[in-house]
Design a protein around this motif. Structure first.
Motif, PDB file in Angstrom:
ATOM      1  N   THR A   1       0.846  -1.198   0.000  1.00 31.75           N
ATOM      2  CA  THR A   1       0.000   0.000   0.000  1.00 31.75           C
ATOM      3  C   THR A   1       0.882   1.249   0.000  1.00 31.75           C
ATOM      4  O   THR A   1       1.792   1.373   0.827  1.00 31.75           O
ATOM      5  N   PHE A   2       0.576   2.168  -0.921  1.00 29.69           N
ATOM      6  CA  PHE A   2       1.347   3.398  -1.082  1.00 29.69           C
ATOM      7  C   PHE A   2       0.422   4.605  -0.912  1.00 29.69           C
ATOM      8  O   PHE A   2      -0.655   4.647  -1.510  1.00 29.69           O
ATOM      9  N   ARG A   3       0.844   5.570  -0.118  1.00 26.59           N
ATOM     10  CA  ARG A   3       0.130   6.836   0.021  1.00 26.59           C
ATOM     11  C   ARG A   3       0.853   7.864  -0.844  1.00 26.59           C
ATOM     12  O   ARG A   3       1.978   8.251  -0.565  1.00 26.59           O
ATOM     13  N   LEU A   4       0.181   8.306  -1.955  1.00 27.96           N
ATOM     14  CA  LEU A   4       0.804   9.247  -2.877  1.00 27.96           C
ATOM     15  C   LEU A   4       0.642  10.694  -2.420  1.00 27.96           C
ATOM     16  O   LEU A   4       1.566  11.496  -2.526  1.00 27.96           O
ATOM     17  N   ASN A   5      -0.542  11.023  -1.945  1.00 25.02           N
ATOM     18  CA  ASN A   5      -0.792  12.366  -1.443  1.00 25.02           C
ATOM     19  C   ASN A   5      -1.985  12.301  -0.488  1.00 25.02           C
ATOM     20  O   ASN A   5      -2.418  11.200  -0.112  1.00 25.02           O
ATOM     21  N   ASN A   6      -2.527  13.430  -0.132  1.00 25.91           N
ATOM     22  CA  ASN A   6      -3.574  13.463   0.876  1.00 25.91           C
ATOM     23  C   ASN A   6      -4.892  12.853   0.418  1.00 25.91           C
ATOM     24  O   ASN A   6      -5.724  12.485   1.234  1.00 25.91           O
TER      25      ASN A   6
END
Length: 607
Positions: A505-510
């Motif tokens: 799981t990757f968080r790219l931005n808000n």
């Protein structure tokens, strides 16, 4: 259905252990006590200047008093004492190599731990499925620093691995055992350590049905079921010596007491009988929390520990090799290759009924008293995705002590329920995943055999699993990575499968996060891989769009897609509405395709 009942009991027991451990810890640290002192109002002391510092949640300053006390006391220990204490703690979580090969390690007075062990063949034999299995539940309690009580429950209920006289034969056993280990000799760090371990057990064995003959009937050809209840036992004397800082050697002379004849229809001996044995083992500390485990045991008779497809009894040596890893102080896992099928001290010397095979053994141990892995709190947007997706999971875990519940229903009548409990910040035990696939259209599919075995009429699939957090931005990693695995079976066909996935799981931005999840399905019918992709797109603080796709990696690959809209009533409660042509939301259903799209609803809860 008995397994579901046992799982429910275990879940409630784990909840109790967590609450009780926290309560005892608070009481022992003095947090709940009140000390009254007399204050002399006439005496005034000058105020001291207060120096404000930012400790940034440093647990060294805010840890419990017990921990701080241990730090102070350790500074007073001699070098030899520190070496000895360190050597004990490096292997303290390993209580045994096998149930019949106990180590001279103990829990601290009043501490306890629970374990689940799963032994299984790699294939299902004549019964098919993922394997012949013997799961066990274990509870260890430290009566004192030098004595340990252990309670075991184990049950194997598959057909025999091989045909007997051309027939499939039902054969099962159930064990309830209690063991007591007492230290007899313990010198300095390099001396011999000796303990004595008696065990008493209740053993229920059964074989045969109305359609098959019991293996205990050797006098006639009549079908029927035989059941026998016996008190059995064992006695062992583990002797260990630390050869150097990282290597411990073990010798275990022992005896198990088993019946040699069952029922009145046997010709001569038709059961195992008593066995003396000599066991040996090595524990090598690869690192502080990582151990290699080896063992080799020779049965000496006069009884046996093996029988073949002709019901001829004999003796086979028992071996094991594996790895034990304390993921954190609360959670330990262990994996081994062994030909020991029994899961208790008195039956651990036995091979898989009707054969002598290399099996795999997996074990997880939970220690509620120990310290947890610290993770920084999730931001608000990440809290809304902790409940996962529909057909593609994500790598986030609810914090320790949190229960997770899901209910799913769709327009085809598919119905699923899930209950998971976070034993640690980095491990969630999936105690129950149960559901039924309904009204599936797979007449044109090349996977019709797979569908009919696991998804046909009157199917009820129940599963047990776990999810381990490996990487996380909450501990300064770039992204989340978890390993998830589950096992279970179809109640109608009695066939099972193993399902595993590595979830990234990757968080790219808000407002955007995405997942990549390689998956693998393994069964006696067919085995293949797959991969899932999904995104979490925040439309507002409470509204999220979740598109998902899955494909299997094979020539006749299935490709399915799902589009979901999630409304979060709070960070702990959410509602999903979705449109999908995946077969279902439970494991195998995620990577197979239905010919028709369905509307569905998910209810998600954390508490």
């Amino acid at each position: 259905m008995r397994l579901i009942f046992y799982i429910f009991l275990i879940s409630q027991f784990l909840n109790f252990l967590g609450v009780f451990a926290e309560k005892v810890k608070e009481d022992s640290s003095g947090l709940n006590s009140v000390n009254w002192t007399k204050v002399d109002e006439n005496k005034r002391k000058p105020l001291k200047k207060i120096i404000w510092k930012s400790y940034k949640n440093d647990e060294f300053y805010f840890g419990d008093q017990k921990r701080q006390g241990s730090i102070i006391n350790k500074t007073k220990l001699s070098n030899e004492e520190r070496k000895y204490e360190s050597s004990k703690k490096s292997v303290s979580s390993i209580i045994e190599i096998e149930p019949f090969l106990p180590l001279n390690n103990f829990l601290d007075n009043g501490n306890y731990q629970t374990s689940i062990r799963w032994k299984s063949s790699f294939e299902g034999g004549v019964s098919g499925g993922t394997g012949q299995q013997n799961p066990a539940f274990i509870f260890d309690y430290g009566i004192s620093d030098s004595s340990l009580m252990t309670v075991y429950f184990a049950e194997a209920d598959d057909d025999l691995y091989n045909l007997i006289d051309g027939q499939k034969v039902n054969y099962n056993w159930q064990n309830y055992a209690i063991s007591f280990k007492k230290e007899l000799l313990n010198g300095d760090v390099n001396s011999l350590r000796v303990s004595i371990v008696p065990t008493i057990e209740y053993w229920r064995q059964a074989s045969g049905t109305k359609d098959s003959k019991s293996i205990f009937n050797q006098k006639d050809s009549l079908n029927g079921r035989d059941r026998f209840d016996n008190l059995i036992g064992s006695l062992s004397l583990p002797i260990s010596k630390k050869l150097n800082e990282n290597l411990t050697a073990l010798i275990v002379p022992g005896i198990n007491f088993l019946p040699e004849k069952l029922g009145s229809k046997g010709i001569g001996k038709n059961a195992y009988g008593n066995n003396f044995y000599i066991g040996s083992g090595l524990v090598f500390d690869v690192a502080k929390d990582l151990n290699l485990l080896f063992s080799y045991t020779t049965p000496l008779g006069p009884g046996n520990n093996y029988f073949d497809s002709d019901l001829k009894y004999s003796r086979k040596p028992i071996y094991s090799i594996g790895l034990g890893w304390d993921i954190n102080p609360k959670i330990g896992i262990e994996g081994k290759i062994t030909n020991s099928f029994g899961a208790t001290p008195s039956t651990g010397l036995l091979t898989i009924p009707s054969d002598d095979l290399a099996l795999y053994s997996a074990k997880i141990t939970y220690k509620p008293y120990e310290k947890n892995t610290y993770l920084t709190p999730l931001i608000k947007r990440d809290k809304s995705i902790r409940n996962g997706g529909i057909t593609v999971n994500n790598a986030l875990l609810p914090k320790a002590g949190t229960s997770q519940i899901k209910f799913n229903y769709d327009s085809k009548g598919n119905l699923f329920g899930f209950y998971g409990y976070s034993l640690s910040n980095i491990f969630q035990l999936e105690l129950l995943s149960i559901g039924s696939f309904n009204d599936l259209n797979f007449s044109k599919s090349k996977n019709s055999n797979l569908y009919s075995t696991y998804l046909g009429e009157n199917n009820l699939n129940y599963r047990l699993g776990g999810k381990l957090l490996i990487f996380s931005p909450q501990k300064n990693d770039l992204y989340w990575l978890t390993f998830r695995s589950s096992v279970g079976r179809n109640d109608d066909s009695n066939q099972g499968y193993l399902f595993t996935e590595f979830i990234n799981t990757f968080r790219l931005n808000n407002w955007l996060a995405f997942n990549i999840s390689p998956k693998y399905f393994f069964s006696g019918v067919e085995s293949f891989g797959g991969i899932g992709f999904s995104s979490y797109i925040n439309l507002s603080d409470n509204l999220m769009l979740i598109p998902e796709i899955n494909t299997s990696i094979k020539n006749d690959s299935d490709f399915n897609s799902t589009l979901a809209l999630r409304y979060s009533l709070s960070p702990e409660k959410s509602l999903d509405l979705y449109y999908s042509n995946a077969v279902g939301v439970q494991d195998i259903g995620q990577i197979l395709k239905n010919e028709e799209y369905t509307f569905g609803i998910n209810l998600n809860f954390l508490y």
